[in-house]
Design a protein around this motif. Structure first.
Motif, mmCIF file in Angstrom:
data_model
loop_
_atom_site.group_PDB
_atom_site.id
_atom_site.type_symbol
_atom_site.label_atom_id
_atom_site.label_comp_id
_atom_site.label_asym_id
_atom_site.label_seq_id
_atom_site.Cartn_x
_atom_site.Cartn_y
_atom_site.Cartn_z
ATOM 1 N N LYS A 1 0.842 -1.203 0.000
ATOM 2 C CA LYS A 1 0.000 0.000 0.000
ATOM 3 C C LYS A 1 0.872 1.246 0.000
ATOM 4 O O LYS A 1 0.608 2.216 -0.721
ATOM 5 C CB LYS A 1 -0.920 0.005 1.217
ATOM 6 N N ARG A 2 1.937 1.244 0.773
ATOM 7 C CA ARG A 2 2.859 2.382 0.816
ATOM 8 C C ARG A 2 3.527 2.589 -0.540
ATOM 9 O O ARG A 2 3.658 3.716 -1.022
ATOM 10 C CB ARG A 2 3.915 2.161 1.898
ATOM 11 N N ASP A 3 3.952 1.489 -1.190
ATOM 12 C CA ASP A 3 4.577 1.595 -2.503
ATOM 13 C C ASP A 3 3.608 2.135 -3.547
ATOM 14 O O ASP A 3 3.977 2.968 -4.384
ATOM 15 C CB ASP A 3 5.120 0.228 -2.949
ATOM 16 N N LEU A 4 2.356 1.665 -3.512
ATOM 17 C CA LEU A 4 1.353 2.171 -4.454
ATOM 18 C C LEU A 4 1.084 3.652 -4.243
ATOM 19 O O LEU A 4 0.929 4.406 -5.211
ATOM 20 C CB LEU A 4 0.054 1.374 -4.311
ATOM 21 N N ASP A 5 1.050 4.086 -2.998
ATOM 22 C CA ASP A 5 0.847 5.500 -2.711
ATOM 23 C C ASP A 5 1.999 6.348 -3.233
ATOM 24 O O ASP A 5 1.806 7.454 -3.755
ATOM 25 C CB ASP A 5 0.657 5.735 -1.210
ATOM 26 N N ARG A 6 3.227 5.829 -3.124
ATOM 27 C CA ARG A 6 4.386 6.540 -3.650
ATOM 28 C C ARG A 6 4.312 6.667 -5.166
ATOM 29 O O ARG A 6 4.629 7.713 -5.742
ATOM 30 C CB ARG A 6 5.678 5.823 -3.251
ATOM 31 N N ILE A 7 3.914 5.580 -5.838
ATOM 32 C CA ILE A 7 3.799 5.590 -7.295
ATOM 33 C C ILE A 7 2.722 6.573 -7.738
ATOM 34 O O ILE A 7 2.915 7.349 -8.685
ATOM 35 C CB ILE A 7 3.524 4.169 -7.828
ATOM 36 N N LYS A 8 1.580 6.570 -7.049
ATOM 37 C CA LYS A 8 0.494 7.496 -7.383
ATOM 38 C C LYS A 8 0.938 8.948 -7.187
ATOM 39 O O LYS A 8 0.574 9.823 -7.965
ATOM 40 C CB LYS A 8 -0.734 7.216 -6.528
ATOM 41 N N LYS A 9 1.703 9.200 -6.141
ATOM 42 C CA LYS A 9 2.149 10.545 -5.860
ATOM 43 C C LYS A 9 3.158 11.021 -6.907
ATOM 44 O O LYS A 9 3.187 12.193 -7.255
ATOM 45 C CB LYS A 9 2.783 10.605 -4.462
ATOM 46 N N ALA A 10 3.952 10.093 -7.430
ATOM 47 C CA ALA A 10 4.956 10.448 -8.452
ATOM 48 C C ALA A 10 4.275 10.878 -9.755
ATOM 49 O O ALA A 10 4.809 11.730 -10.482
ATOM 50 C CB ALA A 10 5.883 9.272 -8.709
#
Length: 150
Positions: free
Chosen positions: A140-149
């Motif tokens: 979930k943290r990795d997906l949030d980082r990707i979405k933010k990028a």
């Protein structure tokens, strides 16, 4: 009125699978509620157990009130929880029969300024369940980082 107080037990959500939640009132002394309103409480090591058909929160830490006198409260003591009789009976039956436990999840004040304790009927997690929840948090943290990028 004053701001609301939310004291969470994050460890409970990691160690236990929460089946059902209840909101219970707490029997407190005057200096205890003043300390809670200041946010000086901790429920991470606490648990609940029955004593003479009454539910008590054991090992709940509420710091002594700084401006209290000789009538100040003890920091760790049993605190009675207030629930409906029907809720107490269902909790007692499920704890005895199914081997579940009752854990405090959140200590908060409502809009009237009264302290409430959200308790959960829980089943303990195994180690592989805990590893699985850690993996879910990481993804979930990795997906949030990707979405933010993007």
């Amino acid at each position: 009125m004053q701001k609301t107080v939310n004291i969470l037990n994050k460890r409970a959500r990691f160690d236990y699978e929460i089946i059902e939640t209840y909101t219970a009132g707490i029997v407190l002394a005057g200096t205890e509620i003043k300390s809670i309103r200041l946010g000086k409480a901790n429920i991470t090591e606490s648990f609940c157990e029955f004593n003479n058909n009454e539910l008590f929160a054991i090992n709940t830490y509420i710091e002594e009130y700084a401006f209290g006198n000789q009538f100040n409260h003890k920091a760790r003591s049993e605190r009675k929880l207030l629930l409906n009789k029907r809720e107490l009976k269902t909790l007692a039956r499920s704890v005895q029969a199914k081997g579940l436990t009752i854990v405090p999840l959140k200590l908060f004040t409502n809009e009237k300024g009264m302290a409430k304790l959200q308790i959960g009927l829980c089943r303990g997690k195994k180690n592989y369940d805990k590893r699985e929840s850690l993996k879910e948090q990481d993804t979930k943290r990795d997906l949030d980082r990707i979405k933010k990028a993007f």
